[in-house]
Design a protein around this motif. Sequence first.
Motif, PDB file in Angstrom:
ATOM      1  N   GLY A 140      36.443  11.309  29.722  1.00  0.00           N
ATOM      2  CA  GLY A 140      36.540  10.304  30.881  1.00  0.00           C
ATOM      3  C   GLY A 140      38.081  10.431  31.044  1.00  0.00           C
ATOM      4  O   GLY A 140      38.876  10.640  30.168  1.00  0.00           O
ATOM      5  N   GLY A 141      38.591  10.037  32.261  1.00  0.00           N
ATOM      6  CA  GLY A 141      39.914   9.938  32.691  1.00  0.00           C
ATOM      7  C   GLY A 141      40.607   8.550  32.067  1.00  0.00           C
ATOM      8  O   GLY A 141      39.714   7.750  31.374  1.00  0.00           O
ATOM      9  N   GLU A 142      41.841   8.385  32.342  1.00  0.00           N
ATOM     10  CA  GLU A 142      42.391   7.002  32.106  1.00  0.00           C
ATOM     11  C   GLU A 142      41.366   5.711  32.120  1.00  0.00           C
ATOM     12  O   GLU A 142      41.388   4.871  31.509  1.00  0.00           O
ATOM     13  CB  GLU A 142      43.738   6.920  32.546  1.00  0.00           C
ATOM     14  N   ALA A 143      41.067   5.745  33.397  1.00  0.00           N
ATOM     15  CA  ALA A 143      40.195   4.526  33.793  1.00  0.00           C
ATOM     16  C   ALA A 143      38.841   4.270  33.199  1.00  0.00           C
ATOM     17  O   ALA A 143      38.391   3.313  32.531  1.00  0.00           O
ATOM     18  CB  ALA A 143      39.962   4.318  35.174  1.00  0.00           C
ATOM     19  N   ALA A 144      38.341   5.463  32.896  1.00  0.00           N
ATOM     20  CA  ALA A 144      36.912   5.243  32.151  1.00  0.00           C
ATOM     21  C   ALA A 144      37.204   5.155  30.568  1.00  0.00           C
ATOM     22  O   ALA A 144      36.423   4.331  29.893  1.00  0.00           O
ATOM     23  CB  ALA A 144      36.222   6.693  32.157  1.00  0.00           C
ATOM     24  N   VAL A 145      38.241   5.563  30.113  1.00  0.00           N
ATOM     25  CA  VAL A 145      38.548   5.388  28.625  1.00  0.00           C
ATOM     26  C   VAL A 145      39.098   3.850  28.445  1.00  0.00           C
ATOM     27  O   VAL A 145      38.650   3.220  27.569  1.00  0.00           O
ATOM     28  CB  VAL A 145      39.610   6.373  28.163  1.00  0.00           C
ATOM     29  N   GLY A 146      39.647   3.335  29.326  1.00  0.00           N
ATOM     30  CA  GLY A 146      40.233   1.862  29.208  1.00  0.00           C
ATOM     31  C   GLY A 146      39.055   1.070  29.408  1.00  0.00           C
ATOM     32  O   GLY A 146      38.993  -0.006  28.804  1.00  0.00           O
ATOM     33  N   GLU A 147      37.886   1.376  30.366  1.00  0.00           N
ATOM     34  CA  GLU A 147      36.660   0.546  30.316  1.00  0.00           C
ATOM     35  C   GLU A 147      35.945   0.623  29.100  1.00  0.00           C
ATOM     36  O   GLU A 147      35.491  -0.307  28.549  1.00  0.00           O
ATOM     37  CB  GLU A 147      36.025   1.059  31.469  1.00  0.00           C
ATOM     38  N   LEU A 148      35.716   1.871  28.489  1.00  0.00           N
ATOM     39  CA  LEU A 148      35.057   1.901  27.309  1.00  0.00           C
ATOM     40  C   LEU A 148      35.951   1.191  26.232  1.00  0.00           C
ATOM     41  O   LEU A 148      35.282   0.467  25.249  1.00  0.00           O
ATOM     42  CB  LEU A 148      35.025   3.349  26.781  1.00  0.00           C
ATOM     43  N   VAL A 149      37.246   0.968  26.036  1.00  0.00           N
ATOM     44  CA  VAL A 149      37.932   0.286  25.062  1.00  0.00           C
ATOM     45  C   VAL A 149      37.739  -1.176  25.253  1.00  0.00           C
ATOM     46  O   VAL A 149      37.432  -1.832  24.263  1.00  0.00           O
ATOM     47  CB  VAL A 149      39.538   0.516  25.314  1.00  0.00           C
ATOM     48  N   GLU A 150      37.616  -1.534  26.525  1.00  0.00           N
ATOM     49  CA  GLU A 150      37.391  -2.871  26.689  1.00  0.00           C
ATOM     50  C   GLU A 150      35.945  -3.324  26.224  1.00  0.00           C
ATOM     51  O   GLU A 150      35.844  -4.426  25.755  1.00  0.00           O
ATOM     52  CB  GLU A 150      37.433  -3.262  28.235  1.00  0.00           C
ATOM     53  N   ARG A 151      34.954  -2.393  26.552  1.00  0.00           N
ATOM     54  CA  ARG A 151      33.647  -2.680  26.101  1.00  0.00           C
ATOM     55  C   ARG A 151      33.294  -2.768  24.599  1.00  0.00           C
ATOM     56  O   ARG A 151      32.815  -3.409  24.005  1.00  0.00           O
ATOM     57  CB  ARG A 151      32.536  -1.687  26.698  1.00  0.00           C
ATOM     58  N   LEU A 152      34.316  -1.980  23.949  1.00  0.00           N
ATOM     59  CA  LEU A 152      34.162  -1.651  22.428  1.00  0.00           C
ATOM     60  C   LEU A 152      34.739  -3.023  21.991  1.00  0.00           C
ATOM     61  O   LEU A 152      34.391  -3.639  20.822  1.00  0.00           O
ATOM     62  CB  LEU A 152      35.149  -0.504  22.152  1.00  0.00           C
ATOM     63  N   ARG A 153      35.991  -3.478  22.204  1.00  0.00           N
ATOM     64  CA  ARG A 153      36.817  -4.558  21.904  1.00  0.00           C
ATOM     65  C   ARG A 153      35.825  -5.808  22.211  1.00  0.00           C
ATOM     66  O   ARG A 153      35.819  -6.474  21.302  1.00  0.00           O
ATOM     67  CB  ARG A 153      38.037  -4.745  22.731  1.00  0.00           C
ATOM     68  N   ALA A 154      35.201  -5.900  23.480  1.00  0.00           N
ATOM     69  CA  ALA A 154      34.360  -7.075  23.513  1.00  0.00           C
ATOM     70  C   ALA A 154      33.230  -7.201  22.320  1.00  0.00           C
ATOM     71  O   ALA A 154      32.620  -8.153  22.133  1.00  0.00           O
ATOM     72  CB  ALA A 154      33.704  -6.809  24.948  1.00  0.00           C
ATOM     73  N   LEU A 190      30.564   1.954  18.255  1.00  0.00           N
ATOM     74  CA  LEU A 190      30.761   3.298  19.111  1.00  0.00           C
ATOM     75  C   LEU A 190      29.310   3.673  19.074  1.00  0.00           C
ATOM     76  O   LEU A 190      28.863   4.305  20.029  1.00  0.00           O
ATOM     77  CB  LEU A 190      31.481   4.365  18.098  1.00  0.00           C
ATOM     78  N   ARG A 191      28.455   3.266  18.097  1.00  0.00           N
ATOM     79  CA  ARG A 191      26.795   3.772  18.386  1.00  0.00           C
ATOM     80  C   ARG A 191      26.385   2.639  19.378  1.00  0.00           C
ATOM     81  O   ARG A 191      25.524   3.231  20.228  1.00  0.00           O
ATOM     82  CB  ARG A 191      26.329   3.322  16.804  1.00  0.00           C
TER      83      ARG A 191
END
Length: 98
Positions: free
Chosen positions: A82-96, A32-33
């Motif tokens: 963020g909306g659904e798309a932005a949150v989904g993108e953030l989740v993928e970046r965090l997961r990676a 997250l940081r």
Amino acid sequence: MEPRRHAAGLADLTDEEAGHMGRWNAAAARALRNVAGAEHVYAAVIGDQVPHLHVHLLPRYPGTPRQYWWTHVEEWPEAPRGGEAAVGELVERLRASL
């Protein structure tokens, strides 16, 4: 973060489970940081209504006024959202990053 087996609270974890949860929470806070730009990450364990352990990680972003720190961090009207798309993108970046 949740343990793989049901635990009502922190005191119900084995030492091994507690170690795993601590490492995962630290890794998620670092992500997250590093990925989302949080300057601080709060951790909360709340289980008043349902006796089930899970840890909430609440990021605080730069510029957050002090009156919105800790339990009010989600109330800051200018917090990054963020909306659904932005949150989904953030989740993928965090997961990676994990």
